[in-house]
Design an enzyme around this catalytic site. Structure first.
Site, PDB file in Angstrom:
ATOM      1  N   VAL B  16       0.795  -1.231   0.077  1.00  0.00           N
ATOM      2  CA  VAL B  16       0.011  -0.025   0.090  1.00  0.00           C
ATOM      3  C   VAL B  16       0.969   1.269   0.064  1.00  0.00           C
ATOM      4  O   VAL B  16       0.636   2.123  -0.913  1.00  0.00           O
ATOM      5  CB  VAL B  16      -1.075   0.078   1.129  1.00  0.00           C
ATOM      6  CG1 VAL B  16      -1.738   1.212   1.316  1.00  0.00           C
ATOM      7  CG2 VAL B  16      -1.843  -1.246   1.059  1.00  0.00           C
ATOM      8  N   GLU B 123     -10.782   5.277   4.516  1.00  0.00           N
ATOM      9  CA  GLU B 123     -11.518   4.749   3.433  1.00  0.00           C
ATOM     10  C   GLU B 123     -10.584   3.566   3.092  1.00  0.00           C
ATOM     11  O   GLU B 123     -11.302   2.414   2.966  1.00  0.00           O
ATOM     12  CB  GLU B 123     -11.354   5.680   2.329  1.00  0.00           C
ATOM     13  CG  GLU B 123     -12.200   5.219   1.220  1.00  0.00           C
ATOM     14  CD  GLU B 123     -13.639   5.505   1.603  1.00  0.00           C
ATOM     15  OE1 GLU B 123     -14.002   6.452   1.585  1.00  0.00           O
ATOM     16  OE2 GLU B 123     -14.375   4.325   1.208  1.00  0.00           O
ATOM     17  N   GLY B 128     -10.914  -1.654   0.606  1.00  0.00           N
ATOM     18  CA  GLY B 128      -9.797  -1.243  -0.263  1.00  0.00           C
ATOM     19  C   GLY B 128      -9.957  -0.061  -1.181  1.00  0.00           C
ATOM     20  O   GLY B 128     -10.034   1.126  -0.596  1.00  0.00           O
ATOM     21  N   ILE B 130     -12.857   0.504  -3.184  1.00  0.00           N
ATOM     22  CA  ILE B 130     -14.027   0.942  -3.368  1.00  0.00           C
ATOM     23  C   ILE B 130     -14.683   2.191  -2.480  1.00  0.00           C
ATOM     24  O   ILE B 130     -14.267   2.217  -1.167  1.00  0.00           O
ATOM     25  CB  ILE B 130     -15.121  -0.309  -2.911  1.00  0.00           C
ATOM     26  CG1 ILE B 130     -14.493  -1.294  -3.852  1.00  0.00           C
ATOM     27  CG2 ILE B 130     -16.529   0.359  -3.265  1.00  0.00           C
ATOM     28  CD1 ILE B 130     -15.317  -2.663  -3.219  1.00  0.00           C
ATOM     29  N   ASP B 195     -10.392 -10.687   8.998  1.00  0.00           N
ATOM     30  CA  ASP B 195     -10.312  -9.684   8.171  1.00  0.00           C
ATOM     31  C   ASP B 195     -11.626  -8.988   7.982  1.00  0.00           C
ATOM     32  O   ASP B 195     -11.845  -7.641   8.232  1.00  0.00           O
ATOM     33  CB  ASP B 195      -9.351  -9.775   6.831  1.00  0.00           C
ATOM     34  CG  ASP B 195      -9.194  -8.841   5.932  1.00  0.00           C
ATOM     35  OD1 ASP B 195     -10.090  -8.537   4.923  1.00  0.00           O
ATOM     36  OD2 ASP B 195      -8.363  -7.971   6.201  1.00  0.00           O
ATOM     37  N   LYS B 199     -13.637  -5.334   9.426  1.00  0.00           N
ATOM     38  CA  LYS B 199     -13.969  -4.412   8.447  1.00  0.00           C
ATOM     39  C   LYS B 199     -15.678  -4.033   8.732  1.00  0.00           C
ATOM     40  O   LYS B 199     -15.937  -2.925   8.835  1.00  0.00           O
ATOM     41  CB  LYS B 199     -13.743  -4.866   6.821  1.00  0.00           C
ATOM     42  CG  LYS B 199     -12.307  -4.522   6.548  1.00  0.00           C
ATOM     43  CD  LYS B 199     -12.135  -5.435   5.225  1.00  0.00           C
ATOM     44  CE  LYS B 199     -10.539  -5.223   4.939  1.00  0.00           C
ATOM     45  NZ  LYS B 199     -10.540  -6.265   3.654  1.00  0.00           N
ATOM     46  N   GLY B 297      -4.950  -4.545  -2.865  1.00  0.00           N
ATOM     47  CA  GLY B 297      -3.959  -4.336  -4.134  1.00  0.00           C
ATOM     48  C   GLY B 297      -3.303  -3.035  -3.840  1.00  0.00           C
ATOM     49  O   GLY B 297      -3.820  -1.843  -3.363  1.00  0.00           O
TER      50      GLY B 297
END
Lengths: 425, 425
Positions: B16, B123, B128, B130, B195, B199, B297
């Site tokens: 990232v 965010e 990720g 979106i 994970d 979230k 990603g």
């Protein structure tokens, strides 16, 4: 800290205005101070509506010194343009749902607002309730957007979905849609693609940070799509949708259009049905995202209008320069490409005599026009001893395809060019 | 007006961090002033990286007086918590992608930031690339959100999609995913649903405006999903997905969970495949929207981090109280319901002796446990003269289903309870 209530003036109390009024009742810090309507006597779907709020003179809204934010919800060019500019001169910020006005006079209005240090927000003008405008301006601001593909009109998507599901004709489904209130008595604005074209004009301007002129958006509606095209498309693994798209070509020219397309079943937009709308963005570094939801309707559109109001309300009185990220006004004109200079993949439906020479004739005409053919299918012989033949081409030049269409029209083997629809690649 | 450059400190230069660094190069008004890494000697995928920017001491970032915004991109609880709070004390705003820290200590961090009049944006921590967090806070702020349903983890969605497409076992596909880098060497965090649970904790808190405690999120991963379950689900018109969901029940209690679900083919989430993530929101007045795209990603996540940075940068220096709409910190604890007090629809796979009495036994046990059955299907007799039987129930109480499972385990007709998976209604 006791904050003064933010006062809203509504211009219009139709579908969208009603939804906005109702939703705003839940916010203690916001008050609807005046509502302009065309007809004071019309019955409204709002219980306990205070008659004193209502006026049939919209200038009582835009000239009212108490009002902080004016919501223009009547649509069309005038008097909306004059009302908006008058409101701005009088120190008010603007929330609008007016896709046509923004498409045709957006630059003037945005410049005027900026000169007066006022903000214009317009989420509801594009894709109804789906959050797209504010995200592009804010959380997606780090991206270079290269492509937009969208279904932006609920009426036409409803019609095309029904035609597909019921194997019904355009005329039959249009009538049904009108009876159900999904299409207007005069459906031209929707079915000829004007509504979608207004919206993609503004969406593309925002995405590419260059002004797209509405006149440069290629526009073709759905009135020529036939039930037979739907069936042929399905057999080949496609749906037919009215796609509004915008992309930058390798020469930096904007290619912005609205037209029917064969869309592969594997693609997201193929599964956006009935009145649902969707916007797909492709950009760097984000990659590819799709946002889908209700493109119209009293409540969804109210969500967007109220979101815009709340954004302005949050900063009113705390700063002189509200919402810097949300003032994305692009004046530089984009260089737009003409459809004749584009390359596309095509679906073509031809009616021909039931004659062994037909396929060769079709192949020859395509070759002469520099068009490579992916497939030619002749499914059935019809009652009158003719056959409908489906051709799918590879990507070729629009000019060449138009030449081929003329050649087919002149060919003695071909009775009729039934349909020509571009295919999404 | 010449503006001073906004200075960013990055903590972390992994996937990232690399994407963020690269994307920020295109913004003239923003400068990366310092980057903290664990290993100064590790080769980075960044051409022309100025070595002077690099430190292996993250406190050189958070204590650096020049830095305006600190991006915490290392994840985990410590030292991230101390670095963030130290940065805030030193007057810096925060952008983070740390889903675990927010899920477990979000309240403390948000309170701390608010006391110091600093903003924390996150965010990239949820879904990720979106755009979901900022839209909920801004353009969707006029809504009462009632339900969230999402696919929030790319690793598990990749595995489940591959199992489905290849009719392959979980173990085989996990190995493949690890070889391709889609799953970690220790995949626990993803495959056991941690994970996704981190979230949904934060997403539900934001959606319902009440703090959800991570410990109250029911969590079940994908390790028990079998290829046979995939096939049985497909035959019945479903896909199997790991769904993170949150809803308010009629008593105002929050029901927040992560577990596999049979999802009808007609639903949007059924078509979200491989590493794509999606979030569906249901609320009033918006109705129902879905946002889909890359959940992880280097580049997509960078889009979100940079979007957050730009939002802060736009208002730095122009106001004392930045981004009022984006400070949605909810302290009041939600009353959370326990999974045992919920009602669900179930898919059940049982292995039984090939005996005519089996179906009656299954029916009797269900009836005794107050469970209505929608269907019982026995497709094949297996080599060992047993049969796998698929049961789909109507909505029933979780307590009753757990009782039924115990009764099946004790029944002489049933060899094994293969699977129990809840079905999306």
């Amino acid at each position: 800290m006791e904050k003064k209530k933010i006062k809203i003036g509504l211009i219009g109390l139709g579908t969208v205005g009603t939804g906005v009024y109702k939703t705003l009742q839940t916010f203690d810090n916001i008050e609807v101070a005046k509502i302009a309507v065309k007809n004071k006597n019309k019955k409204r779907n709002i219980p306990n509506l205070d008659e004193n709020l209502i006026t049939d003179n919209p200038y009582e809204v835009v000239n009212n010194p108490e009002i902080d934010i004016v919501c223009e919800l009547i649509g069309g060019m005038e008097p909306a343009y004059d009302l908006i500019t008058t409101a701005i001169k009088n120190g008010k910020h603007i929330v609008t749902a007016n896709k046509e006005l923004l498409a045709k006079r957006g630059v003037e209005i945005f410049n005027f607002a900026e000169q007066h240090n006022k903000v214009i927000l317009y989420e509801a003008a594009i894709a109804g309730g789906i959050p797209i405008i504010m995200p592009i301006k804010t959380i997606l601001a780090g991206n270079k957007i290269n492509k937009v593909e969208a279904i932006l009109n609920g009426t036409t998507n409803y019609i095309l979905t029904k035609m597909d599901v019921q194997s019904a004709s355009y005329d039959d489904v249009l009538k049904e849609a009108q009876d159900l209130g999904y299409a207007e008595t005069d459906p031209t604005g929707d079915v000829e693609g004007f509504d979608a074209a207004y919206k993609i004009t503004t969406l593309a301007t925002l995405a590419f940070k260059k002004r797209i002129k509405f006149e440069n958006v290629y526009r073709e509606g759905i009135t020529k799509v036939r039930a037979e095209d739907m069936k042929a498309a399905n057999d080949l693994g496609y749906k037919i949708k009215l796609i509004a798209s915008a992309k930058m070509d390798e020469k930096g020219r904007a290619d912005v259009r609205v037209h029917p397309m064969l869309v592969p079943m594997a693609s997201t937009l193929a599964h956006i049905d009935y009145v649902t709308n969707a916007v797909s963005l492709t950009g760097h570094p984000i990659g590819h995202i799709t946002l889908s939801g209700p493109g119209a309707g009293e409540l969804p559109t109210a969500s967007s209008v109220v979101g815009d109001i709340l954004a302005i309300a949050a900063e009113l009185g705390t700063t002189d320069y509200l919402l810097p990220m949300m003032r994305c006004y692009h004046e530089d004109l984009a260089d737009c490409v003409n459809i004749l200079d584009t390359e596309n993949k095509y679906y073509l439906s031809l009616n021909a005599k039931n004659n062994k020479g037909v396929i060769g004739n079709i192949g020859n005409i395509c070759a002469e026009c520099n068009i490579s053919v992916e497939s030619i299918v002749q499914k059935n012989v019809l009652e009158n001893n003719t056959a409908d033949i489906t051709v799918i081409t590879e990507i070729c030049r629009e000019k060449d395809m138009q030449n081929a269409v003329r050649a087919f029209e002149e060919s003695s083997f071909i009775n009729n060019v039934n349909s020509l629809i571009r295919v999404q690649v």
